[in-house]
Design a protein around this motif. Structure first.
Motif, PDB file in Angstrom:
ATOM      1  N   UNK A 175       0.830  -1.204   0.000  1.00  8.37           N
ATOM      2  CA  UNK A 175       0.000   0.000   0.000  1.00  8.37           C
ATOM      3  C   UNK A 175       0.867   1.257   0.000  1.00  8.37           C
ATOM      4  N   UNK A 176       2.038   1.183   0.647  1.00 10.40           N
ATOM      5  CA  UNK A 176       2.950   2.325   0.662  1.00 10.40           C
ATOM      6  C   UNK A 176       3.417   2.634  -0.763  1.00 10.40           C
ATOM      7  N   UNK A 177       3.734   1.592  -1.517  1.00  9.04           N
ATOM      8  CA  UNK A 177       4.164   1.799  -2.900  1.00  9.04           C
ATOM      9  C   UNK A 177       3.022   2.326  -3.753  1.00  9.04           C
ATOM     10  N   UNK A 182       1.331  10.173  -3.668  1.00  2.00           N
ATOM     11  CA  UNK A 182       0.396  10.938  -2.832  1.00  2.00           C
ATOM     12  C   UNK A 182       0.988  11.202  -1.446  1.00  2.00           C
ATOM     13  N   UNK A 183       1.694  10.214  -0.896  1.00  2.00           N
ATOM     14  CA  UNK A 183       2.323  10.386   0.414  1.00  2.00           C
ATOM     15  C   UNK A 183       3.409  11.453   0.354  1.00  2.00           C
ATOM     16  N   UNK A 194      10.360   5.353   1.453  1.00  2.00           N
ATOM     17  CA  UNK A 194      11.107   4.281   2.126  1.00  2.00           C
ATOM     18  C   UNK A 194      11.854   4.782   3.351  1.00  2.00           C
ATOM     19  N   UNK A 195      11.998   6.121   3.447  1.00  2.00           N
ATOM     20  CA  UNK A 195      12.729   6.695   4.571  1.00  2.00           C
ATOM     21  C   UNK A 195      11.893   6.761   5.845  1.00  2.00           C
TER      22      UNK A 195
END
Length: 504
Positions: A175-177, A182-183, A194-195
């Motif tokens: 979901x992060x990818x 947007x993030x 990724x940080x």
């Protein structure tokens, strides 16, 4: 006629109804372990404490909360707030970490944490009666919690957060990818997803972050970076405390039968604004100062505006009405003016009347204020204590022709500004700050603002030379404290550090 057969009642079902009364059940004692320095205050205290501890612990915590509120009102920076609050916390509400003790949680730490725990719940009782008090209490408790959280040892802080068992979802890598761009766009300062680690929570749980527009909100979910963990914890702290206060407010009527606690709680809630505390005989006097009937005029430059106004009106009209005389007499008594000198002062001030009229109308009242005559409160010869700021603000509002009370509250803004200018306060920024404070009913903050302007050079010198530390300079909530501190600051060259510590 239908007959109710009690024998047919299911005893197990009847016993099951007791849960409705569980909230009103007699609390059972539960030993508090206080493993962590920080506390979400979810378990009510059940051990016995003395009535003196009940009141003093609450007063000590109230003093800290009032100082936090004063720092907020005066727009102090986080660093300035920390410098002001830290010595006061050490003095009134210390709370050391586990690493401060070589043997873990020793008796000292347990005592500190018990006082912190109990004082929170005592004030929760005092400030749950109205929506305004509840809102202020939550805001200030959250400020105190945030300050302590930031000051805490990182290892202990992490252990405390883990003990809370929050149901926060950790954002999966897939979901992060998917939300990567947007993030990045919604999170200031972020260069790569990724940080950072991320939490996924309902947006209502992080209103502060949503308001700041510093996180991504999508389909009712807020995506919060790990570095914003404190905001999430504070939001949870606020939500739980708000809910607990509403519950407490519904239980308050049950306390009406306890004639020991109600007066204390009522006193605490009325004094939330100024942290009013009991006044000790002689604490407003300055040993070694020349205080007599002849020196009052010269000393009046150290008086707060309420007493300065009374003195000016007395000199102008050679008279003050009853409440003005009483307020001023008790103040003069508090700065160390003897009964004999006070009688001389009033007799000389009432220059338009003869001795017989003074003796018949005014002499007894002065003696009564000092405890020289009269019964009840005066039986021990101490008389009445000087009025605190809270009493002046709330008791006997002045009517036409009366000059007592608090100018910051009871004067029109224009008359207040004129009075300040007549006493030498002409700084535009200070006067504008006073206008804003008065508009928001922050009367004691306005008074302290004026004090800091008048004594700005002396305050700097006192701090630079180590004559006064920050704990000696907390918010003034008593006219006699104003006088004593003003006199000390204006006479730094004559006072040693020991003299100041002895009299503060």
């Amino acid at each position: 006629m239908f007959q109710y057969d009690k024998s047919r009642i299911d005893t197990k079902r009847r016993a099951g109804l007791d849960y409705k009364r569980k909230q009103f059940a007699t609390p059972t004692y539960k030993q508090q372990e206080y493993v962590h320095r920080l506390n979400f205050y979810e378990i009510p205290p059940t051990a016995e404490i003395t009535l003196e501890q009940f009141e003093q612990w609450a007063i000590d915590r109230l003093r800290i909360l009032s100082e936090l509120e004063a720092c907020s009102y005066r727009n102090k920076t986080p660093a300035e707030t920390a410098a002001h609050i830290t010595p006061l916390l050490q003095k009134f509400l210390p709370l050391h970490s586990n690493t401060a003790s070589s043997s873990g949680v020793d008796q000292r730490l347990k005592d500190e944490r018990q006082k912190d725990h109990y004082s929170h719940f005592i004030l929760r009782l005092a400030f749950s009666s109205t929506e305004d008090l509840r809102r202020r209490f939550v805001r200030l408790e959250a400020m105190l919690f945030k300050f302590r959280f930031q000051q805490d040892d990182s290892k202990e802080r992490r252990a405390f957060v883990e003990s809370l068992n929050f149901d926060w979802d950790i954002l999966a890598d897939e979901e992060k990818q998917e939300l990567g761009e947007s993030l990045l766009n919604a999170t200031p300062g972020l260069k790569r997803t990724d940080d950072e680690g991320w939490f996924k929570v309902d947006w209502e749980r992080v209103p502060e972050l949503v308001e700041r527009k510093g996180i991504l909100v999508k389909k009712g979910k807020a995506y919060v970076p790990l570095r914003e963990q404190l905001s999430m914890i504070l939001a949870e702290f606020n939500a739980r405390l708000e809910k607990a206060l509403e519950f407490t407010s519904r239980a308050l009527p049950r306390l009406d039968e306890d004639d020991r606690l109600i007066p204390i709680l009522d006193h605490l809630s009325k004094n939330f604004g100024t942290s009013d505390t009991s006044y000790t005989d002689g604490e407003g006097a300055v040993p070694g100062a020349a205080i007599n009937a002849a020196s009052v005029d010269a000393l009046s430059r150290h008086f707060p505006l309420c007493m300065r106004n009374l003195h000016m009106q007395l000199r102008k009209n050679a008279h003050l009405k009853h409440f003005g005389r009483l307020q001023y007499t008790l103040f003069l008594k508090g700065i160390g003016l003897s009964l004999e000198d006070c009688l001389i002062f009033w007799r000389q001030s009432f220059r338009n009347i003869n001795d017989d009229e003074f003796n018949s109308k005014y002499r007894y009242n002065v003696r009564h204020a000092y405890g020289d005559v009269g019964g009840d409160a005066n039986r021990r010869g101490r008389g009445y204590p000087p009025y605190s700021c809270q009493k002046i603000l709330t008791d006997n509002a002045p009517g036409a022709g009366q000059t007592h009370g608090c100018p910051y509250r009871h004067f029109s803004v224009d008359n207040l500004i004129s009075l300040l200018q007549a006493t030498g306060v002409n700084d535009r920024e200070t006067l504008q700050g006073v206008r804003e404070d008065v508009a928001k009913t922050r009367y004691h903050i306005a008074c302290n603002r004026v004090f800091e302007y008048v004594h700005k050079d002396d305050l700097k010198k006192a701090k630079d030379e180590g004559i006064m530390n920050q704990a000696d300079l907390d918010t003034i909530v008593h006219p006699n404290t104003y006088f004593k501190r003003s006199y000390q600051l204006k006479n730094l060259g004559k006072l040693s550090k020991a003299d100041v510590e002895m009299t503060t």
